[in-house]
Design a protein around this motif. Structure first.
Motif, PDB file in Angstrom:
ATOM      1  N   LEU A  66       0.857  -1.180   0.000  1.00 27.76           N
ATOM      2  CA  LEU A  66       0.000   0.000   0.000  1.00 27.76           C
ATOM      3  C   LEU A  66       0.896   1.234   0.000  1.00 27.76           C
ATOM      4  CD1 LEU A  66      -2.898   1.134   0.155  1.00 27.76           C
ATOM      5  CD2 LEU A  66      -2.628   1.202   2.627  1.00 27.76           C
ATOM      6  N   PHE A  67       0.866   1.978  -1.118  1.00 28.89           N
ATOM      7  CA  PHE A  67       1.682   3.173  -1.247  1.00 28.89           C
ATOM      8  C   PHE A  67       1.102   4.322  -0.421  1.00 28.89           C
ATOM      9  CE2 PHE A  67       2.405   0.831  -5.164  1.00 28.89           C
ATOM     10  CZ  PHE A  67       3.772   0.933  -5.351  1.00 28.89           C
ATOM     11  N   GLN A  68       1.946   5.279  -0.081  1.00 23.85           N
ATOM     12  CA  GLN A  68       1.483   6.469   0.613  1.00 23.85           C
ATOM     13  C   GLN A  68       0.433   7.208  -0.194  1.00 23.85           C
ATOM     14  OE1 GLN A  68       4.403   9.202   2.137  1.00 23.85           O
ATOM     15  NE2 GLN A  68       5.843   7.583   2.660  1.00 23.85           N
ATOM     16  N   GLU A  69       0.648   7.335  -1.497  1.00 24.31           N
ATOM     17  CA  GLU A  69      -0.219   8.171  -2.332  1.00 24.31           C
ATOM     18  C   GLU A  69      -1.384   7.400  -2.951  1.00 24.31           C
ATOM     19  OE1 GLU A  69       2.894   7.402  -3.173  1.00 24.31           O
ATOM     20  OE2 GLU A  69       4.152   9.126  -2.655  1.00 24.31           O
ATOM     21  N   ALA A 114     -11.349  -2.770 -11.899  1.00 25.26           N
ATOM     22  CA  ALA A 114     -10.114  -3.202 -12.548  1.00 25.26           C
ATOM     23  C   ALA A 114      -8.893  -2.902 -11.699  1.00 25.26           C
ATOM     24  CB  ALA A 114      -9.989  -2.536 -13.918  1.00 25.26           C
ATOM     25  N   ASN A 115      -8.899  -1.780 -10.985  1.00 24.86           N
ATOM     26  CA  ASN A 115      -7.796  -1.472 -10.077  1.00 24.86           C
ATOM     27  C   ASN A 115      -7.684  -2.524  -8.980  1.00 24.86           C
ATOM     28  OD1 ASN A 115      -6.032   1.147 -10.076  1.00 24.86           O
ATOM     29  ND2 ASN A 115      -7.977   1.788 -10.974  1.00 24.86           N
ATOM     30  N   VAL A 116      -8.803  -2.836  -8.348  1.00 24.86           N
ATOM     31  CA  VAL A 116      -8.777  -3.801  -7.247  1.00 24.86           C
ATOM     32  C   VAL A 116      -8.413  -5.189  -7.753  1.00 24.86           C
ATOM     33  CG1 VAL A 116     -10.174  -4.899  -5.437  1.00 24.86           C
ATOM     34  CG2 VAL A 116     -10.399  -2.447  -5.880  1.00 24.86           C
ATOM     35  N   SER A 117      -8.798  -5.504  -8.987  1.00 29.72           N
ATOM     36  CA  SER A 117      -8.537  -6.835  -9.565  1.00 29.72           C
ATOM     37  C   SER A 117      -7.118  -7.000 -10.069  1.00 29.72           C
ATOM     38  CB  SER A 117      -9.491  -7.084 -10.741  1.00 29.72           C
ATOM     39  OG  SER A 117     -10.825  -7.097 -10.326  1.00 29.72           O
ATOM     40  N   VAL A 142     -13.804  -1.910   3.002  1.00 25.99           N
ATOM     41  CA  VAL A 142     -13.398  -0.507   3.137  1.00 25.99           C
ATOM     42  C   VAL A 142     -14.586   0.431   2.887  1.00 25.99           C
ATOM     43  CG1 VAL A 142     -10.970  -0.909   2.613  1.00 25.99           C
ATOM     44  CG2 VAL A 142     -12.560  -0.479   0.735  1.00 25.99           C
ATOM     45  N   ASP A 143     -15.804  -0.134   2.995  1.00 31.88           N
ATOM     46  CA  ASP A 143     -17.032   0.666   2.917  1.00 31.88           C
ATOM     47  C   ASP A 143     -17.173   1.384   1.581  1.00 31.88           C
ATOM     48  OD1 ASP A 143     -19.442   1.577   3.860  1.00 31.88           O
ATOM     49  OD2 ASP A 143     -18.600   3.285   4.941  1.00 31.88           O
ATOM     50  N   LEU A 144     -16.891   0.672   0.484  1.00 29.57           N
ATOM     51  CA  LEU A 144     -17.051   1.227  -0.854  1.00 29.57           C
ATOM     52  C   LEU A 144     -17.921   0.315  -1.722  1.00 29.57           C
ATOM     53  CD1 LEU A 144     -13.486   2.607  -1.689  1.00 29.57           C
ATOM     54  CD2 LEU A 144     -15.500   3.910  -1.006  1.00 29.57           C
ATOM     55  N   ASP A 145     -18.939  -0.255  -1.121  1.00 25.82           N
ATOM     56  CA  ASP A 145     -19.851  -1.113  -1.868  1.00 25.82           C
ATOM     57  C   ASP A 145     -20.442  -0.340  -3.050  1.00 25.82           C
ATOM     58  OD1 ASP A 145     -20.276  -3.543   0.164  1.00 25.82           O
ATOM     59  OD2 ASP A 145     -20.248  -1.673   1.295  1.00 25.82           O
ATOM     60  N   GLY A 146     -20.469  -0.995  -4.214  1.00 23.11           N
ATOM     61  CA  GLY A 146     -21.076  -0.380  -5.380  1.00 23.11           C
ATOM     62  C   GLY A 146     -20.186   0.577  -6.138  1.00 23.11           C
ATOM     63  N   PHE A 147     -18.915   0.672  -5.779  1.00 15.00           N
ATOM     64  CA  PHE A 147     -17.991   1.604  -6.430  1.00 15.00           C
ATOM     65  C   PHE A 147     -17.280   0.980  -7.628  1.00 15.00           C
ATOM     66  CE2 PHE A 147     -18.832   4.441  -3.138  1.00 15.00           C
ATOM     67  CZ  PHE A 147     -18.079   5.606  -3.224  1.00 15.00           C
ATOM     68  N   GLU A 148     -17.631  -0.237  -8.017  1.00 17.83           N
ATOM     69  CA  GLU A 148     -16.877  -0.949  -9.043  1.00 17.83           C
ATOM     70  C   GLU A 148     -16.712  -0.156 -10.340  1.00 17.83           C
ATOM     71  OE1 GLU A 148     -18.460  -4.278  -6.419  1.00 17.83           O
ATOM     72  OE2 GLU A 148     -19.074  -2.266  -7.060  1.00 17.83           O
ATOM     73  N   GLY A 163      -9.998  12.074  -2.123  1.00 14.33           N
ATOM     74  CA  GLY A 163      -8.712  11.557  -1.675  1.00 14.33           C
ATOM     75  C   GLY A 163      -8.864  10.366  -0.753  1.00 14.33           C
ATOM     76  N   GLY A 164      -9.816  10.447   0.168  1.00 12.30           N
ATOM     77  CA  GLY A 164     -10.034   9.335   1.081  1.00 12.30           C
ATOM     78  C   GLY A 164     -10.552   8.098   0.379  1.00 12.30           C
ATOM     79  N   GLU A 165     -11.424   8.283  -0.626  1.00  9.68           N
ATOM     80  CA  GLU A 165     -11.934   7.146  -1.385  1.00  9.68           C
ATOM     81  C   GLU A 165     -10.827   6.482  -2.188  1.00  9.68           C
ATOM     82  OE1 GLU A 165     -16.518   8.800  -1.985  1.00  9.68           O
ATOM     83  OE2 GLU A 165     -14.978   9.160  -3.520  1.00  9.68           O
ATOM     84  N   MET A 166      -9.950   7.277  -2.774  1.00 11.52           N
ATOM     85  CA  MET A 166      -8.825   6.705  -3.509  1.00 11.52           C
ATOM     86  C   MET A 166      -7.946   5.860  -2.590  1.00 11.52           C
ATOM     87  SD  MET A 166      -7.701   9.838  -6.057  1.00 11.52           S
ATOM     88  CE  MET A 166      -6.432   8.844  -6.848  1.00 11.52           C
ATOM     89  N   ARG A 167      -7.755   6.347  -1.377  1.00 11.68           N
ATOM     90  CA  ARG A 167      -6.928   5.622  -0.417  1.00 11.68           C
ATOM     91  C   ARG A 167      -7.554   4.277  -0.074  1.00 11.68           C
ATOM     92  NH1 ARG A 167      -1.647   5.798   0.798  1.00 11.68           N
ATOM     93  NH2 ARG A 167      -1.240   5.095   2.894  1.00 11.68           N
ATOM     94  N   ARG A 168      -8.862   4.261   0.090  1.00 15.20           N
ATOM     95  CA  ARG A 168      -9.538   3.019   0.440  1.00 15.20           C
ATOM     96  C   ARG A 168      -9.550   2.032  -0.724  1.00 15.20           C
ATOM     97  NH1 ARG A 168     -15.079   4.661   2.242  1.00 15.20           N
ATOM     98  NH2 ARG A 168     -14.584   6.787   1.629  1.00 15.20           N
ATOM     99  N   VAL A 169      -9.659   2.535  -1.949  1.00 17.17           N
ATOM    100  CA  VAL A 169      -9.545   1.639  -3.103  1.00 17.17           C
ATOM    101  C   VAL A 169      -8.150   1.021  -3.143  1.00 17.17           C
ATOM    102  CG1 VAL A 169      -9.523   1.508  -5.625  1.00 17.17           C
ATOM    103  CG2 VAL A 169     -11.318   2.808  -4.459  1.00 17.17           C
ATOM    104  N   ALA A 170      -7.134   1.815  -2.876  1.00 12.08           N
ATOM    105  CA  ALA A 170      -5.766   1.293  -2.859  1.00 12.08           C
ATOM    106  C   ALA A 170      -5.603   0.222  -1.781  1.00 12.08           C
ATOM    107  CB  ALA A 170      -4.776   2.435  -2.635  1.00 12.08           C
TER     108      ALA A 170
END
Length: 215
Positions: free
Chosen positions: A81-84, A95-98, A117-123, A132-139
C-alpha cells in the motif's frame, strides 16, 4: 510467526542497511522523514534496486539475493500500500482492485474487498471521480484482494478521516491474528503503533537505531 529480513540499498549519497528478526506478525517501522523507511518497504516488494534483499517467514525463504532467489515483484506474494494510493487512472475501481488477483492462489472477490473498506457499489467508478479518502480506500482494497503472504503498508491511514481509520484497524487486526497475514507498517502516527504493533523498529539515517522494541 517468525519474520526476518534484511535490505541493503543505495540511493545517491544515501545508504540503507536494515535487518530484523523476531516472532511477530506486525512490525511497525518508525523514524524521521528521510530515514529510509519507504526504501526498506520498496526493497522487500521489489519496487526498487537493492544491493541485498532477504525475506523469510517461519523459516521459509521468500526472497534471497545471495542464492539468486529473487522473483519479480508480481510473483513475491507481497501486498503493498503506497502512501499516495497510486491508482491506475485508465482503469475503473473494479479493474484497479482486480489488478493483482491473477497472481493470487485464493484471491478475494472485488465486492468483498470493497465492502471491507465501505465502498460497496464503487466498481464502475473512475479514479478521477473519487475523493482523496476514497482513492486511499480503493488502494487498500487492491492491496488485500490478492490475499498476500505479507502486507507492506506505507502510512496506511494517510488521507482517511478518524471514522474510516477506526473502521479499518479492526480488519487489519483480524487479518493479522485470524488469517495470520504478517505485516510491516511504516507510520508517523503513535495511534498506529499502539493499535497494530507487536514490535517497533526505529530507523535513523538508514540504520536500525536500536534493538526492536516490544509494543
Amino acid at each position: 510467526m517468525s519474520l526476518s529480513f534484511r535490505v541493503r540499498a543505495r540511493r545517491g549519497d544515501f545508504s540503507l542497511d536494515v535487518a530484523f528478526a523476531g516472532d511477530v506478525r506486525s512490525l511497525v517501522v518508525v523514524g524521521p522523514s528521510g530515514a529510509g523507511k519507504t526504501t526498506l518497504l520498496q526493497g522487500l516488494a521489489g519496487l526498487g534496486p537493492v544491493d541485498e534483499v532477504h525475506l523469510a517467514m517461519d523459516g521459509q525463504v521468500l526472497i534471497d539475493s545471495a542464492t539468486g532467489a529473487v522473483p519479480p515483484a508480481h510473483r513475491r506474494g507481497v501486498g503493498y500500500l503506497f502512501q499516495e494510493g497510486r491508482l491506475f487512472p485508465h482503469l475503473n475501481v473494479e479493474a484497479n482492485v482486480s489488478f493483482a488477483r491473477p497472481y493470487a492462489t485464493d484471491p478475494m472477490d472485488v465486492a468483498e474487498a470493497l465492502g471491507l473498506v465501505d465502498l460497496d457499489g464503487f466498481e464502475t467508478r473512475w479514479p478521477a471521480t473519487l475523493s482523496g479518502g476514497e482513492m486511499r480506500r480503493v488502494a487498500f482494497a487492491r492491496a488485500i484482494a490478492a490475499r498476500p503472504r505479507i502486507l507492506l503498508l506505507d502510512e496506511p491511514f494517510a488521507g482517511l478521516d478518524v471514522r474510516r481509520r477506526d473502521a479499518l484497524i479492526p480488519y487489519l487486526i483480524r487479518l493479522r491474528d485470524e488469517v495470520g497475514t504478517p505485516m510491516v507498517i511504516v507510520t508517523h502516527d503513535p495511534r498506529d503503533v499502539s493499535a497494530l504493533s507487536q514490535a517497533v523498529l526505529r530507523i535513523e539515517d538508514g540504520r536500525a537505531a536500536a534493538r526492536p522494541e516490544p509494543a
